[in-house]
Design a protein around this motif. Structure first.
Motif, PDB file in Angstrom:
ATOM      1  N   PHE A 538      40.809  31.533  26.249  1.00 29.65           N
ATOM      2  CA  PHE A 538      40.880  33.396  26.533  1.00 29.65           C
ATOM      3  C   PHE A 538      40.687  32.745  28.066  1.00 29.65           C
ATOM      4  CE2 PHE A 538      39.495  37.832  27.387  1.00 29.65           C
ATOM      5  CZ  PHE A 538      41.050  38.102  27.496  1.00 29.65           C
ATOM      6  N   PHE A 539      39.324  32.580  28.793  1.00 31.18           N
ATOM      7  CA  PHE A 539      39.027  32.751  29.839  1.00 31.18           C
ATOM      8  C   PHE A 539      40.083  31.875  30.903  1.00 31.18           C
ATOM      9  CE2 PHE A 539      35.781  35.041  28.820  1.00 31.18           C
ATOM     10  CZ  PHE A 539      35.430  36.291  30.299  1.00 31.18           C
ATOM     11  N   SER A 540      40.480  30.194  30.492  1.00 26.55           N
ATOM     12  CA  SER A 540      40.409  29.450  30.410  1.00 26.55           C
ATOM     13  C   SER A 540      42.842  29.697  31.273  1.00 26.55           C
ATOM     14  CB  SER A 540      41.097  28.249  30.493  1.00 26.55           C
ATOM     15  OG  SER A 540      39.754  28.345  29.929  1.00 26.55           O
ATOM     16  N   ASP A 541      42.778  30.590  30.347  1.00 23.42           N
ATOM     17  CA  ASP A 541      44.584  31.364  29.779  1.00 23.42           C
ATOM     18  C   ASP A 541      45.100  31.783  30.889  1.00 23.42           C
ATOM     19  OD1 ASP A 541      45.229  29.470  28.220  1.00 23.42           O
ATOM     20  OD2 ASP A 541      45.833  30.534  26.824  1.00 23.42           O
ATOM     21  N   HIS A 542      43.596  32.915  31.758  1.00 26.51           N
ATOM     22  CA  HIS A 542      43.584  34.037  32.134  1.00 26.51           C
ATOM     23  C   HIS A 542      43.042  34.187  33.667  1.00 26.51           C
ATOM     24  CE1 HIS A 542      44.867  37.799  30.229  1.00 26.51           C
ATOM     25  NE2 HIS A 542      44.569  36.813  28.404  1.00 26.51           N
ATOM     26  N   ASN A 543      42.256  32.957  33.792  1.00 23.42           N
ATOM     27  CA  ASN A 543      42.416  32.074  34.635  1.00 23.42           C
ATOM     28  C   ASN A 543      40.911  33.519  35.328  1.00 23.42           C
ATOM     29  OD1 ASN A 543      42.131  30.351  36.694  1.00 23.42           O
ATOM     30  ND2 ASN A 543      43.261  31.294  38.281  1.00 23.42           N
ATOM     31  N   PHE A 544      40.486  33.577  34.725  1.00 20.86           N
ATOM     32  CA  PHE A 544      39.238  34.555  35.275  1.00 20.86           C
ATOM     33  C   PHE A 544      38.203  33.764  35.659  1.00 20.86           C
ATOM     34  CE2 PHE A 544      40.212  37.644  31.090  1.00 20.86           C
ATOM     35  CZ  PHE A 544      41.308  38.298  32.038  1.00 20.86           C
ATOM     36  N   GLY A 545      37.823  34.252  37.276  1.00 22.52           N
ATOM     37  CA  GLY A 545      36.371  33.146  38.189  1.00 22.52           C
ATOM     38  C   GLY A 545      35.996  34.351  37.558  1.00 22.52           C
ATOM     39  N   SER A 546      35.501  34.991  36.737  1.00 21.83           N
ATOM     40  CA  SER A 546      34.176  35.967  36.371  1.00 21.83           C
ATOM     41  C   SER A 546      33.517  34.788  35.378  1.00 21.83           C
ATOM     42  CB  SER A 546      34.015  37.564  35.794  1.00 21.83           C
ATOM     43  OG  SER A 546      34.939  36.586  34.633  1.00 21.83           O
ATOM     44  N   PHE A 547      34.619  33.540  34.588  1.00 17.66           N
ATOM     45  CA  PHE A 547      33.769  32.756  33.668  1.00 17.66           C
ATOM     46  C   PHE A 547      32.289  32.116  34.471  1.00 17.66           C
ATOM     47  CE2 PHE A 547      32.801  28.816  32.200  1.00 17.66           C
ATOM     48  CZ  PHE A 547      32.429  28.854  30.164  1.00 17.66           C
ATOM     49  N   THR A 548      32.492  31.702  35.851  1.00 18.66           N
ATOM     50  CA  THR A 548      31.281  30.986  36.245  1.00 18.66           C
ATOM     51  C   THR A 548      30.088  31.997  36.601  1.00 18.66           C
ATOM     52  OG1 THR A 548      30.334  29.821  38.330  1.00 18.66           O
ATOM     53  CG2 THR A 548      31.699  31.601  38.686  1.00 18.66           C
ATOM     54  N   LEU A 549      30.163  33.089  36.377  1.00 20.33           N
ATOM     55  CA  LEU A 549      29.042  34.757  36.138  1.00 20.33           C
ATOM     56  C   LEU A 549      28.624  34.855  34.760  1.00 20.33           C
ATOM     57  CD1 LEU A 549      29.988  36.632  38.988  1.00 20.33           C
ATOM     58  CD2 LEU A 549      28.530  34.632  38.996  1.00 20.33           C
ATOM     59  N   GLY A 550      28.672  34.229  34.032  1.00 18.80           N
ATOM     60  CA  GLY A 550      28.193  33.823  32.436  1.00 18.80           C
ATOM     61  C   GLY A 550      28.605  35.448  31.181  1.00 18.80           C
ATOM     62  N   PRO A 551      29.617  35.876  31.269  1.00 20.03           N
ATOM     63  CA  PRO A 551      30.346  36.909  31.008  1.00 20.03           C
ATOM     64  C   PRO A 551      30.278  37.023  29.569  1.00 20.03           C
ATOM     65  CG  PRO A 551      31.785  36.677  31.562  1.00 20.03           C
ATOM     66  CD  PRO A 551      31.170  35.664  32.365  1.00 20.03           C
ATOM     67  N   THR A 552      30.468  35.806  29.182  1.00 23.34           N
ATOM     68  CA  THR A 552      30.367  35.899  27.227  1.00 23.34           C
ATOM     69  C   THR A 552      29.403  35.231  26.728  1.00 23.34           C
ATOM     70  OG1 THR A 552      29.953  33.326  27.497  1.00 23.34           O
ATOM     71  CG2 THR A 552      32.194  34.015  28.345  1.00 23.34           C
ATOM     72  N   PRO A 553      29.807  36.004  24.809  1.00 22.43           N
ATOM     73  CA  PRO A 553      28.879  35.896  24.168  1.00 22.43           C
ATOM     74  C   PRO A 553      27.832  34.898  23.939  1.00 22.43           C
ATOM     75  CG  PRO A 553      30.902  36.781  23.217  1.00 22.43           C
ATOM     76  CD  PRO A 553      31.528  36.116  24.699  1.00 22.43           C
TER      77      PRO A 553
END
Length: 795
Positions: A538-553
């Motif tokens: 989901f994060f990869s496909d949407h190219n979400f830059g927020s991934f590096t800030l750790g919002p996922t479960p």
């Protein structure tokens, strides 16, 4: 002749005279039939059918019946009854027990003599004289029942009772099996009688008596004499008094109706009947009998029985629960485990658990409203990652009024993020692509990405009507314009890692997180995704830059295992809580466990360890480290989510890896504040917010490096220096062949010829199916580095 005429015969089940059951009224009509049954059936059927089975009395004893009897007798002789399975820690100390029936086997020569005398006296005083079927007892029961006009006595021997109890409580695995074992039919009784004779021909009297006393239920889910003595008296069975043994012998056939806790007067009266029988049969002296009859019941203040399962065992509850889930996933039948008497040798260190539990409670007391504090500790290794401890401030249990829970707080996925801890995945992906921990990266105070979309309302508009992704560093932070990657990991500027993520790509960072240990990203569906993609995809496909800030479960244990992977020089192993499962014969059960794998090159892992080593000396965890006198080389990273609903700390040395996760565990999480001092975090709308360098880091350092009279976990381990890193972890780098535009087969052959390993991922693209459209390393890399290729799906 009673109420019935001769034209209305009342059916009589003659097997009832064999059973030790409650008294039932018998009509005169029945008494007449009993006389006839006694002469015809008992004499003919029993002697012919039991002693001389080839006669096949009344056609009931067919060859099939004989085969059943032989098979049943063989099972009784060879198969043990259900036993307790026990979990033990690394030192072999039991901490949890699993059972369907609470039972502990006692060898024949160790059973209490008083218990043997009491049970024989009241149940079968001719036990040592008959061959399994006591015709004299049957005749006596017939006469007594006729004289009293009711069935008041039974003729079953202890051997017959053993057979019946075995069939009901051991062999039966379903309600239907138990009903069949209890059915009131002549055929069933004949099978039981013949089985008893067969057993007597193979086993000694003492062995039969021991098996009976190890099998029968005494009530309260306690089976066998050892369990009964523990349950009712809280003593080993060999230490029971005559009065206590007599009580158990008296209640064995009616444990509910004679429960001494519920019906003490009835139980006392029955006990004294047994004592009188023992005296009458000269098994004890008359004066001893009088003394024993004057004694109280001798019960424990409350029934004493070990907890069954993970609830009620204290701090080890979460670990126990994880063991069961892990074993289930490893192919172990948990139902069989509860009956098999297995020893589950775990990786739990009870001393480490005690220190971790003390630490999580110290910084967030168990009754803190809406705040959980969980910790996981794992021992690294290239052959196995052993789970040393799992704990949380919430007690593992069922009482919600005491803030207890059975949710897997220290190991299960929690629906809140770990914050900046995820920056290590971006950094590791950058190292794998050729960067060094000494490379300088930009640190703007705020940054608007031209590559990532999905920003908030304050971000400028981008293409397709979506806002660009924008980010800024913490208010009041004073970062220089540039930092080395190592220093950036220590002080954690958001903008620097969003810019770095633009270089590595979201998919590379997600892939790195999964490889290092966050396997849930690749297995758990993103709740907000209509397409039901995994979180990582989901994060990869949407190219979400927020991934590096750790919002996922986040899973605390998975975070700890990331540290274990890096400490193991890039070798990932599943976080295992089990060394072995051994059956009662000493055989080890096979476990289906995922094998360890080299997921990143050792050079990358070593570079990351050194890259994370400044967090406790000049970074966000320095205050917590100093508070607890930490002076060992280590790698660490703090993290806090944007809304301060959760925070964490990951730290590891060569010997142990640990993670702490502090979060709002309510159904609707709120922002958490740190009131300061010794006060725990609390929900708030404004104030001094919680950070990973506060409660999470403090918990970690207290647990791992305790002070005062209770030394910490690490103090007993050797002190290890940080690994040596050459050129940021890249050893003798060489040029990576460019393969974009080639077919996947051509690309693999070219890269492998150059000394690299290859991993492929599929990506949507209009390019011809099988075409390489991206590669993880474009310039140089160490020999053996894994090159990830993106292959067009053709769509």
């Amino acid at each position: 002749m009673g109420r019935h005429s001769l034209g209305e015969p009342e059916e009589l089940d003659i097997t009832r005279i064999f059973d030790d059951s409650a008294a039932r009224p018998v009509s005169s009509r029945q008494r007449l039939l009993v006389r006839l049954a006694a002469l015809c059936t008992v004499g003919g059927l029993l002697l012919a059918g039991v002693l001389f089975p080839p006669i096949g009395a009344l056609g009931l004893l067919s060859n099939k019946t004989g085969d059943t009897v032989t098979a049943t007798a063989a099972e009784l002789i060879d198969k043990d009854p259900p036993l307790i399975s026990t979990m033990v820690d690394v030192a072999g100390k039991p901490f949890a027990r699993l059972y369907d029936q609470y039972r502990v086997l006692v060898p024949a020569d160790q059973i209490s003599p008083a218990m043997k005398s009491a049970i024989v006296a009241v149940e079968d005083h001719r036990f040592y004289e008959h061959n399994g079927v006591d015709l004299m007892a049957i005749a006596r029961a017939l006469i007594a029942n006729e004289a009293e006009g009711r069935i008041s006595q039974g003729g079953s021997t202890l051997t017959q009772q053993y057979v019946k109890n075995y069939l009901v409580h051991v062999a039966a695995t379903s309600k239907q099996d138990r009903e069949k074992a209890l059915e009131q039919s002549t055929a069933r009784k004949i099978r039981e009688l013949r089985t008893a004779v067969h057993v007597e021909q193979v086993l000694s009297k003492d062995e039969i008596l021991a098996r009976y006393l190890n099998t029968v239920p005494f009530g309260q889910n306690s089976y066998g004499i050892a369990a009964a003595a523990q349950t009712y008296f809280d003593v080993p069975q060999e230490r029971m008094t005559v009065a206590q043994a007599a009580l158990l012998a008296g209640i064995v056939n009616e444990p509910s109706g004679l429960n001494p806790y519920r019906f003490p007067e009835r139980a006392l009266a029955r006990r004294n009947v047994v004592i009188d029988e023992m005296a009458a049969q000269k098994r004890i002296a008359p004066d001893v009998a009088e003394v024993e009859k004057r004694k109280p019941l001798g019960l424990a203040p409350e029934m004493s029985r070990p907890p069954n399962g993970c609830v009620g065992i204290g701090a080890a509850g979460y670990f126990c629960d994880y063991v069961l889930k892990y074993l289930s996933g490893a192919g172990v039948d948990l139902a069989a485990l509860r009956r098999g008497g297995y020893t589950i040798k775990t990786t739990l260190d009870l001393d480490a658990l005690a220190k971790a539990k003390e630490a999580v409670d110290a910084h967030v007391p168990p009754d803190t409203d809406q705040v959980a504090n969980a910790m996981a500790i794992i021992k690294p290794g290239k052959d196995k990652h052993r789970v040393v401890a799992l704990t949380a401030n919430r007690t593992y249990g069922l009482d919600k009024s005491k803030d207890e829970t059975t949710l897997g707080l220290p190991y299960a996925l929690q629906n809140l993020g770990a914050g900046s801890i995820y920056k290590i995945f971006t950094a590791a992906a950058a190292l794998e692509k050729g960067k060094s921990i000494d490379d300088v990266i930009d640190v703007p105070q705020s940054y608007v990405s031209e590559k990532f979309l999905g920003g908030g309302a304050s971000c400028p508009m981008g293409r397709a009507g979506l806002r660009k992704y924008c980010v800024q560093n913490n208010t009041g932070s004073d970062y220089p314009d540039k930092l080395t990657l190592q220093d950036a990991l220590a002080v954690s500027p958001n903008t620097a890692f969003v810019k770095l993520l633009e270089e590595t790509g979201v998919s590379a960072a997600v892939d790195m997180a999964v490889r290092l240990g966050l396997r849930s990203l690749a297995t758990t569906t993103a709740s907000e995704d209509a397409k039901k993609r995994t979180i990582g995809k989901f994060f990869s496909d949407h190219n979400f830059g927020s991934f590096t800030l750790g919002p996922t479960p986040t899973s605390t244990m998975e975070l700890a295992n990331v540290g274990a992977t890096l400490a193991s020089e890039g070798t990932w192993c599943p976080p295992s809580p089990v060394e072995a499962v051994v059956d009662r014969a000493g055989r080890t059960l096979p476990l289906r466990e995922e094998p360890c794998a080299q997921v990143v090159e050792p050079g990358v892992a070593k570079a990351m360890t050194v890259g994370m080593s400044k967090d406790t000396t000049s970074g966000t965890a320095v205050t917590a480290a100093k508070t607890y006198g930490w002076d060992r080389p280590m790698a660490g990273k703090t993290g806090t989510t944007q809304e301060h609903k959760s925070a964490g700390f990951l730290g590891y040395t060569a010997e142990l890896a640990g993670a702490v996760f502090t979060f709002d565990d309510s159904p609707t999480p709120s922002t958490l504040c740190d009131p300061g001092g010794d006060a725990p975090p609390k929900p708030c709308s404004s104030g001094t917010y919680i950070y990973g360098g506060k409660q999470p880091a403090r918990t970690w350092f207290q647990a791992m490096n305790g002070v005062g009279e209770r030394p910490g976990i690490m103090t007993a381990l050797p002190r290890s220096d940080l690994p040596a890193v050459d050129d940021g972890g890249q050893d003798d780098e060489q040029k990576v062949p460019g393969v974009i535009g080639l077919t996947s087969r051509e690309a693999r052959a070219k890269l492998e010829k150059a000394g690299f390993t290859v991993k492929t991922t599929s990506k949507s693209s209009p390019k011809p199916k099988g075409t390489v459209i991206g590669q993880s390393h474009r310039e140089t890399a160490a020999p053996g580095t894994t090159i990830t290729l993106q292959i067009s799906s053709g769509r």
